[in-house]
Write a protein that holds these residues in place. Structure first.
Motif, PDB file in Angstrom:
ATOM      1  N   MET A 133      18.957   7.434  10.449  1.00  5.65           N
ATOM      2  CA  MET A 133      19.460   6.922  11.251  1.00  5.65           C
ATOM      3  C   MET A 133      19.878   7.696  12.390  1.00  5.65           C
ATOM      4  N   ASP A 162      16.583   8.631  14.532  1.00  8.98           N
ATOM      5  CA  ASP A 162      16.286   7.251  15.104  1.00  8.98           C
ATOM      6  C   ASP A 162      14.920   6.841  14.287  1.00  8.98           C
ATOM      7  N   THR A 178      17.320   2.579  11.484  1.00 11.34           N
ATOM      8  CA  THR A 178      18.557   1.914  11.870  1.00 11.34           C
ATOM      9  C   THR A 178      18.019  -0.026  11.440  1.00 11.34           C
ATOM     10  N   ASP A 199      11.955  21.990   0.505  1.00 11.16           N
ATOM     11  CA  ASP A 199      10.983  22.289   0.927  1.00 11.16           C
ATOM     12  C   ASP A 199      10.550  20.724   0.567  1.00 11.16           C
ATOM     13  N   ILE A 200       9.220  20.121   1.083  1.00  8.61           N
ATOM     14  CA  ILE A 200       8.850  18.169   0.455  1.00  8.61           C
ATOM     15  C   ILE A 200       7.828  19.241  -0.858  1.00  8.61           C
TER      16      ILE A 200
END
Ligand SMILES: Cc1cc2nc3c(=O)[nH]c(=O)nc-3n(C[C@H](O)[C@H](O)[C@H](O)COP(=O)(O)OP(=O)(O)OC[C@H]3O[C@@H](n4cnc5c(N)ncnc54)[C@H](O)[C@@H]3O)c2cc1C
Lengths: 766, 285
Positions: free
Chosen positions: B36, B39, B42, B189-190
């Motif tokens: 959210m 952006d 939402t 980290d991913i």
């Protein structure tokens, strides 16, 4: 440091070799702004608010290159809460376009708000101000921009190809030879001797190609400002910047008002590293404020910071170096291609000039190209251009040492630049400390410590010019004998502490009795940006001179009181004293006593200094790095790191060490994992910290530091700037360590795990 | 935007079924609220599940397994001594998520239902044989973790359905699990690749195994061929080679900013070996 500001270093306020004993300088007191910062009381860019304030949002191009056909703002303007919308039409229309750097003001305007074309993903095309941040964000989505998408290019080599799309015809200046794509906008060539005969004398010549990706300065605080501009042409601006006079100058021109009518105050700053020497949102907030007749706050998101500010140039480089069996370098040649986004200004001349500066060479030749692409306008990042050059050059020197079985420090000592050496970029060096850093590195226990299996050690030297620049300082005495020091260079590295130490040294009063303020643009004469490692050097020099001016005035008051000549008074430890029996028998008079009476004895006591000092001494460093590479995954850990650098004179050693460590830490990120990643569509793919992989604390070893002090002849205490040189050696030192650990030469940055694995595989397959 | 605070799962289900527009359940919020603010997404309605009684409980079931409430955070799992001792792989996978701050909020269910192919706890849950209880308009059913995500950002949950509990099987004897991910940094980290392995031994021989693989396909995978490569072996070099090959073969990754196809495929095999050895050591005790 902007390109047009480089001047050969000479003259200035001389070093005093007699002054070797210091009371305050060289100690490590807490910084005056420390409590504010650790308690959260300090006010950063986004911390200022005003009654009736609006919030703004910027509409940015999703395309790398597109003609702006139409901007329809009607829906946004009709939205509740919206008070103003601006586009390029709301900025000055009398700023001329000129080729090369001559039209820099036009370039800044074009970058702040796109004109006919959007030139990169993230380029601002419109902005809106509304009564809340959410409304502004929603209103920005209602601004409809019609684009005609154009072919784009983001890679430096591709942008130089004959068939590459041209970013902006007519931008190249006269330095560029015939036959290049119009994206090559500036050209630099320098050197001396005859490289061909030099290569002929060599026992081994190595020629290699290197590339580095663009990285962002990565400051933690995004750009933020609060702007007020009335219809009377008077403005107030609060913003996070490295230099508020520069903001004043640029913003006034861009919104078309007189410079003096815009008062700019610099907030505390959460990092800049060169990236906050430009303007991005400030002129936009001012234009919105003027239209809405309300204060406007504008704060960038991290994604906007990545897409539309910074980063460094990316590079493509060819290096050729010849060496004799004994380690003597016989010739060196480099070609440096830098892309700096959709505008001229990539620091190709700095890259070329710094490349071979550590070495005394008879034959040296360097060429630089400034190339435009569809990327954001590059901004300065600590020693702009030098780290990339060092990466390429020092990698080749490392390879030569390896193939000739020579010690890398001995080879560098053998060829090191010294006082009197004709620098690769032209002038003769004054007193410099490169040899001293190499000797200290050689003697450091790190250099001889055993390595574990899988580990490799790399070393590198690095060089930066340093800078002086326009400087203005005022020192005002208070009635109680304490002092207020006003400087105009935002404190980006603990400089308030250093200024207070230097003022304390001259006045002979305690460090704590000096309050240092970063004055706004209405309170001091012009001050150049905090860049070029200039603050401790130039504002420091000016502080010393302003304090000496103050002391002269203090002595005069004592002389008047005693009825003797002011030359018969000397200053010691905060007291005016008669200079001997001939002067008369008077009780020494303390500064607090003189100041208590100043109203009645001639008025306020204030010292000044205004000048453009030109004696910033150049600076060198040597770094030692141990790296460990996991051969199965290509993952690298930096396990030990030592920075050795010449500071000239360390005013506050802790903050000097902090600069050394910070340069190494940023270098580790740049070398290993940070990079701008563009997709085929020319869009930036990693505009958040999750995917733009800056090192986290646990990625770093403890970074050891050694401060070498070889005085700069151009500063009263011998200070050299230290903020930038520390980022020059890391890329190369880490690459040399990783290459040693992996057993394969890494020629491209970042040395991410996939790249290291690919290099290992290539090596294994011959 | 509407915010709801249901008091039981049936109410939550009814709210979700009747919601107009896009809905999100709120557990820790470390995906929902971040998306959210950035952006990215939402929702029109937010259904906060943290006020349903029992959602913060870690309970030992009669069969020896564990039921984890849907709002239990990673930090709460790490600090639960018995759970940690029995399922170190699952707990370490959850513990890898984010920072200390994120650990105070992030949940297993949120990680699963956010449906990122790189979610860290998911391969570990798959390896452990974890199921979830799905409550919906037609009552409740139990679903294996590997059947929940159907693609990036997509789950098998129907409109009005939500997860009401996480069920970890009984540990039993001579079992061990482990999880490792590859990231270029040390934390925050991913996953470029994530491998979870759970196995059971009889003496030195592997008798049962499950291999969960993350970040190399649109959803986390249960790789039967990889498990078969080590079942019946003592995890000797030959078995590890087969495991690595089977794991790499199961990868269907993409080239992206986080890693290339070749790199991910290769590293999946490397990690599978390392993770199997850790799980084996843990099973030995
Ligand atoms: C700084 C940071 C670092 C992170 N690092 C990692 C990492 O290393 N590895 C990793 O895997 N993830 C990471 N994440 C992502 C996130 O923290 C995890 O996915 C976390 O487990 C989400 O749990 P949550 O409870 O916060 O979910 P929420 O944000 O509350 O919800 C996530 C999703 O799950 C749905 N949902 C929640 N509860 C239910 C339910 N009971 N039934 C059905 N649907 C439900 C929601 O509708 C939503 O779509 C990170 C996030 C941040 C902010």
């Amino acid at each position: 440091m902007a390109l047009d500001e480089y001047k050969p270093q000479k003259g200035g306020t001389e070093y005093d070799p007699e002054k070797t004993e210091f009371t305050f300088v060289g100690t490590r007191p807490d910084r005056p702004d420390g409590l504010d910062k650790v308690t959260g009381r300090a006010k950063f860019g986004a911390d200022m608010s005003a009654p009736g304030m609006l919030h703004a949002a910027i509409v940015r191009s999703p395309h790398a290159h597109a003609r702006i056909v139409k901007i329809d703002t009607s829906k946004a303007e009709a939205m509740k809460g919206v008070k103003a919308v601006v586009t390029r039409a709301d900025f000055a229309d009398d700023i001329p376009f000129k080729p090369g750097m001559g039209g820099e003001l036009w370039n800044v305007l074009e970058n702040v708000m796109a004109g006919e074309k959007a030139l990169y993903d993230g380029h601002a095309v419109a902005a809106v101000a509304a009564t809340s941040a959410l409304e502004a964000r929603d209103a920005a989505k209602l601004i409809e921009v019609e684009y005609e998408v154009l072919p784009h290019v983001t890679d430096v080599d591709k942008a130089m190809a004959p068939d590459a799309p041209v970013i902006r015809a007519g931008t190249r200046d006269r330095s560029v030879p015939e036959g290049f794509n119009e994206n090559v906008v500036r050209y630099h060539e320098s050197g001396h001797g005859d490289v061909e005969s030099g290569f002929a004398e060599a026992d081994l010549v190595i020629e290699d190609h290197f590339k580095t990706e663009a990285t962002h300065q990565g400051y933690i605080e995004p750009h933020a400002c609060l702007a007020m501009l009335g219809n009377d042409g008077k403005g107030e601006l609060w913003c996070c910047t490295q230099g508020h006079w520069n903001v004043q100058k640029l913003c006034a021109a861009l919104v078309g008002i007189e410079q003096s009518q815009l008062r700019v105050t610099a907030s505390e700053i959460g990092g800049g590293f060169g990236g906050k020497t430009a303007v991005f949102i400030e002129p936009v907030a001012l234009a919105l404020s003027r239209k809405a007749n309300r204060p406007v706050k504008l704060v960038m998101s991290r994604s906007e910071v990545f897409r539309a500010t910074g980063p460094t140039a990316s590079t493509s480089m060819d290096i050729k170096i010849g060496m004799k069996k004994d380690g003597t370098i016989t010739a060196a040649q480099g070609t440096f291609r830098l892309q700096g986004g959709a505008f001229p200004g990539a620091p190709c001349e700095f890259t070329a000039m710094c490349a071979f500066a550590p070495y005394a060479l008879e034959n040296v030749h360097q060429v630089g190209y400034d190339v435009m692409t569809n990327r954001p306008k590059q901004a300065a990042y600590r020693a702009p251009g030098s780290p990339m050059a060092a990466f390429a050059v020092e990698s080749v020197i490392d390879e030569l040492c390896k193939q000739l079985d020579l010690d890398p420090i001995e080879v560098r000592l053998k060829n090191a630049s010294k006082e009197g050496t004709k620098a690769s970029y032209g002038p003769r060096f004054q007193r410099i400390g490169l040899v001293e850093t190499l000797e200290a590195a050689k003697a450091h226990p790190h250099y001889s410590a055993p390595l574990k299996p899988g580990q490799g050690r790399g070393i590198s030297c690095g060089f930066w010019f340093n800078h002086g620049g326009e400087t203005s300082v005022t020192l005002a005495m208070s009635e109680d004998g304490s002092a207020q020091l006003m400087v105009g260079t935002p404190d980006i590295g603990g400089s308030r502490a250093s200024m207070a130490l230097m003022a304390a040294e001259e006045l002979g009063i305690p460090y704590e009795n000096i309050r240092v303020t970063i004055a706004d643009t209405a309170s001091l004469g012009y001050n150049e940006v905090s860049h070029g490692s200039r603050v401790t050097y130039a504002s420091g020099l000016a502080t010393i001179q302003a304090a000496r001016d103050t002391v002269r005035k203090l002595k005069k008051r004592a002389a008047d009181k005693w009825g003797i000549d002011e030359d018969a008074v000397y200053w010691e430890d905060g007291y005016a004293k008669p200079s001997g029996p001939n002067a008369g028998e008077f009780e020494p008079m303390h500064i607090s006593k003189i100041c208590a009476k100043m109203g009645a004895t001639g008025g306020p006591i204030v010292g000044h200094y205004e000048a453009t000092p030109e004696g910033a001494g150049v600076s060198f460093a040597t770094h030692i790095v141990d790296a460990e590479v996991d051969p199965e995954t290509g993952k690298t850990s930096v396990v030990r790191y030592t920075v050795v650098q010449d500071a000239g004179k360390a005013i506050h050693p802790t903050y000097v060490e902090g600069q050394y460590q910070g340069g190494a830490a940023q270098g580790i990120g740049w070398a290993l994992n940070e990079e701008y990643i563009y997709g085929e569509d020319g869009r930036l793919q990693n505009s958040v910290f999750l995917d733009y992989r800056i090192p986290v604390a646990s990625d770093l070893p403890m970074i050891d530091t050694v401060i070498v002090e070889v005085p700069n002849p151009g500063h009263p205490y011998g200070v050299r700037g230290v903020g930038e040189t520390s980022i020059c050696p890391p890329l190369a030192a880490i690459a040399n360590a990783v290459s040693a650990a992996a057993g394969a030469r890494l020629r491209e940055l970042p040395m991410s795990p996939p790249r290291i694995l690919a290099a290992l595989e290539k090596q294994a397959n011959g | 935007m509407k915010y709801h605070k249901p008091q039981d799962f049936d109410e939550a289900s009814r709210l979700a079924a009747g919601a107009k527009g896009a809905t999100r359940f709120l557990a820790g919020g470390t995906d929902v609220l971040v998306q959210m603010r950035a952006d990215v997404f939402t929702p029109d309605e937010i259904i906060d599940l943290k006020h349903i009684p029992g959602v913060k409980d870690i309970t030992r079931r009669a069969d020896g397994g564990w039921t984890i409430g849907i709002a239990v955070s990673g930090a709460e799992m790490s600090e639960h001594a018995d759970l940690h001792a029995e399922w170190p792989g699952l707990v370490e996978a959850m513990d890898l998520i984010g920072s200390t701050q994120v650990q105070g909020r992030a949940t297993l269910v949120g990680n699963l239902c956010n449906a990122s192919p790189a979610a860290d706890s998911v391969p570990a849950m798959i390896a452990a044989g974890v199921t979830v209880t799905v409550t919906g308009p037609n009552g409740s059913r139990e679903v294996a973790v590997e059947d929940i995500p159907t693609g990036p950002g997509k789950t098998a949950l129907a409109r009005g359905e939500l997860i009401s509990a996480v069920n970890i099987p009984a540990r039993g004897d001579h079992g061990g699990d482990a999880y490792e991910r590859f990231i270029p940094r040390t934390e925050m980290d991913i996953a470029v690749v994530g491998v979870g392995i759970n196995l059971r031994l009889d003496g030195d021989t592997v008798t049962e195994a499950r291999v969960g693989l993350g970040a190399v396909a649109p959803t986390a995978l249960l790789v039967q061929e990889a498990a078969d490569a080590i079942i019946g072996t003592t995890l000797d070099d030959a078995a590890l080679d087969k495991l690595a090959a089977a794991t790499s073969a199961a990868c269907k990754p993409i080239n992206d900013k986080r890693g290339t196809v070749e790199f991910r495929t290769h590293v999946a095999g490397v990690l599978a070996r390392r993770v199997a050895l850790t799980a084996y050591k843990r099973a030995k005790g």
